[in-house]
Design a protein around this motif. Structure first.
Motif, PDB file in Angstrom:
ATOM      1  N   GLN A 266     -17.890 -21.109 -25.288  1.00 11.28           N
ATOM      2  CA  GLN A 266     -19.277 -20.799 -25.604  1.00 11.28           C
ATOM      3  C   GLN A 266     -19.664 -19.424 -25.080  1.00 11.28           C
ATOM      4  OE1 GLN A 266     -21.714 -22.294 -27.261  1.00 11.28           O
ATOM      5  NE2 GLN A 266     -20.520 -24.082 -27.892  1.00 11.28           N
ATOM      6  N   VAL A 267     -20.520 -18.794 -25.814  1.00  9.51           N
ATOM      7  CA  VAL A 267     -21.031 -17.479 -25.425  1.00  9.51           C
ATOM      8  C   VAL A 267     -22.535 -17.592 -25.246  1.00  9.51           C
ATOM      9  CG1 VAL A 267     -21.370 -15.103 -26.155  1.00  9.51           C
ATOM     10  CG2 VAL A 267     -19.206 -16.259 -26.653  1.00  9.51           C
ATOM     11  N   GLN A 268     -23.018 -17.093 -24.135  1.00 16.11           N
ATOM     12  CA  GLN A 268     -24.456 -17.021 -23.919  1.00 16.11           C
ATOM     13  C   GLN A 268     -24.878 -15.558 -24.047  1.00 16.11           C
ATOM     14  OE1 GLN A 268     -22.506 -18.786 -21.324  1.00 16.11           O
ATOM     15  NE2 GLN A 268     -22.714 -20.475 -22.777  1.00 16.11           N
ATOM     16  N   LEU A 269     -25.960 -15.352 -24.768  1.00 12.85           N
ATOM     17  CA  LEU A 269     -26.473 -14.003 -25.007  1.00 12.85           C
ATOM     18  C   LEU A 269     -27.902 -13.907 -24.486  1.00 12.85           C
ATOM     19  CD1 LEU A 269     -25.251 -13.614 -28.711  1.00 12.85           C
ATOM     20  CD2 LEU A 269     -24.131 -12.740 -26.649  1.00 12.85           C
ATOM     21  N   VAL A 270     -28.184 -12.856 -23.739  1.00 21.16           N
ATOM     22  CA  VAL A 270     -29.525 -12.668 -23.195  1.00 21.16           C
ATOM     23  C   VAL A 270     -29.987 -11.251 -23.519  1.00 21.16           C
ATOM     24  CG1 VAL A 270     -30.970 -12.645 -21.145  1.00 21.16           C
ATOM     25  CG2 VAL A 270     -29.104 -14.310 -21.338  1.00 21.16           C
ATOM     26  N   GLU A 271     -31.071 -11.173 -24.279  1.00 16.83           N
ATOM     27  CA  GLU A 271     -31.637  -9.881 -24.646  1.00 16.83           C
ATOM     28  C   GLU A 271     -32.658  -9.423 -23.608  1.00 16.83           C
ATOM     29  OE1 GLU A 271     -31.264 -12.351 -28.524  1.00 16.83           O
ATOM     30  OE2 GLU A 271     -31.922 -12.634 -26.462  1.00 16.83           O
ATOM     31  N   SER A 272     -32.800  -8.125 -23.499  1.00 19.42           N
ATOM     32  CA  SER A 272     -33.816  -7.539 -22.622  1.00 19.42           C
ATOM     33  C   SER A 272     -34.192  -6.170 -23.158  1.00 19.42           C
ATOM     34  CB  SER A 272     -33.308  -7.422 -21.184  1.00 19.42           C
ATOM     35  OG  SER A 272     -32.180  -6.567 -21.122  1.00 19.42           O
ATOM     36  N   GLY A 273     -35.291  -5.637 -22.640  1.00 23.20           N
ATOM     37  CA  GLY A 273     -35.696  -4.289 -23.014  1.00 23.20           C
ATOM     38  C   GLY A 273     -36.861  -4.205 -23.970  1.00 23.20           C
ATOM     39  N   GLY A 274     -37.324  -5.349 -24.455  1.00 21.26           N
ATOM     40  CA  GLY A 274     -38.466  -5.326 -25.345  1.00 21.26           C
ATOM     41  C   GLY A 274     -39.752  -4.969 -24.604  1.00 21.26           C
ATOM     42  N   GLY A 275     -40.802  -4.747 -25.382  1.00 15.65           N
ATOM     43  CA  GLY A 275     -42.089  -4.429 -24.769  1.00 15.65           C
ATOM     44  C   GLY A 275     -43.036  -3.829 -25.779  1.00 15.65           C
ATOM     45  N   LEU A 276     -44.113  -3.265 -25.253  1.00 16.56           N
ATOM     46  CA  LEU A 276     -45.145  -2.637 -26.072  1.00 16.56           C
ATOM     47  C   LEU A 276     -44.946  -1.125 -26.037  1.00 16.56           C
ATOM     48  CD1 LEU A 276     -47.829  -2.706 -27.644  1.00 16.56           C
ATOM     49  CD2 LEU A 276     -48.993  -2.675 -25.424  1.00 16.56           C
ATOM     50  N   VAL A 277     -44.932  -0.523 -27.207  1.00 16.87           N
ATOM     51  CA  VAL A 277     -44.737   0.919 -27.307  1.00 16.87           C
ATOM     52  C   VAL A 277     -45.615   1.455 -28.433  1.00 16.87           C
ATOM     53  CG1 VAL A 277     -42.770   0.690 -28.875  1.00 16.87           C
ATOM     54  CG2 VAL A 277     -42.967   2.727 -27.450  1.00 16.87           C
ATOM     55  N   GLN A 278     -46.033   2.685 -28.303  1.00 15.77           N
ATOM     56  CA  GLN A 278     -46.818   3.307 -29.361  1.00 15.77           C
ATOM     57  C   GLN A 278     -45.917   3.777 -30.497  1.00 15.77           C
ATOM     58  OE1 GLN A 278     -49.155   6.438 -27.457  1.00 15.77           O
ATOM     59  NE2 GLN A 278     -50.911   5.045 -27.323  1.00 15.77           N
ATOM     60  N   ALA A 279     -46.488   3.871 -31.659  1.00 13.05           N
ATOM     61  CA  ALA A 279     -45.736   4.379 -32.807  1.00 13.05           C
ATOM     62  C   ALA A 279     -45.167   5.758 -32.479  1.00 13.05           C
ATOM     63  CB  ALA A 279     -46.645   4.461 -34.022  1.00 13.05           C
ATOM     64  N   GLY A 280     -43.916   5.951 -32.870  1.00 15.84           N
ATOM     65  CA  GLY A 280     -43.217   7.185 -32.551  1.00 15.84           C
ATOM     66  C   GLY A 280     -42.407   7.117 -31.279  1.00 15.84           C
TER      67      GLY A 280
END
Length: 124
Positions: free
Chosen positions: A1-15
């Motif tokens: 089995q492989v577990q995947l964990v994403e990170s780095g998302g958030g709120l950003v302005q266009a551009g």
């Protein structure tokens, strides 16, 4: 089995820019094609980018081509998605996925392992 964990998302302005990371555990993903997908509110999950197991070939959906870059570090067992020139239409939950056999694919149904996602919100 492989577990995947994403990170780095958030709120950003266009551009603006964000870099998503996908850390894998359980086994090495060095032999797996990997992909990023996204799902906006009220829409189906869609393909964003994919990379071969060696990292020598990448493919992108048309709307992100030239703005997003997928990469991988097989030593760190991690996949990345660098997102530049972000637009409000890029707002979605972004998912990392692994395909345990075969060649890289753009199909949601072709992936075998999924992370839980990370939310990216782009304000106008």
């Amino acid at each position: 089995q492989v577990q995947l964990v994403e990170s780095g998302g958030g709120l950003v302005q266009a551009g603006g820019s964000l870099r998503l990371s996908c850390a894998a555990s359980g086994r090495t993903i060095s032999g797996y094609p990997m992909g990023w997908f996204r799902q906006a509110p009220g829409k189906e999950r869609e393909f964003v980018a994919t990379i071969t197991s060696s990292g020598d070939t990448t493919y992108y959906t048309g709307s992100v081509k030239g703005r997003f870059t997928i990469s991988r570090d097989n030593v760190k067992n991690t996949v990345y998605l660098q997102m530049n020139s972000l637009k409000p239409d890029d707002t979605a939950v972004y998912y990392c996925a692994a395909r345990s056999s075969g060649i890289a694919t753009t199909r949601v149904g072709g992936m075998d392992y999924w992370g839980k996602g990370t939310l990216v919100t782009v304000s106008s």
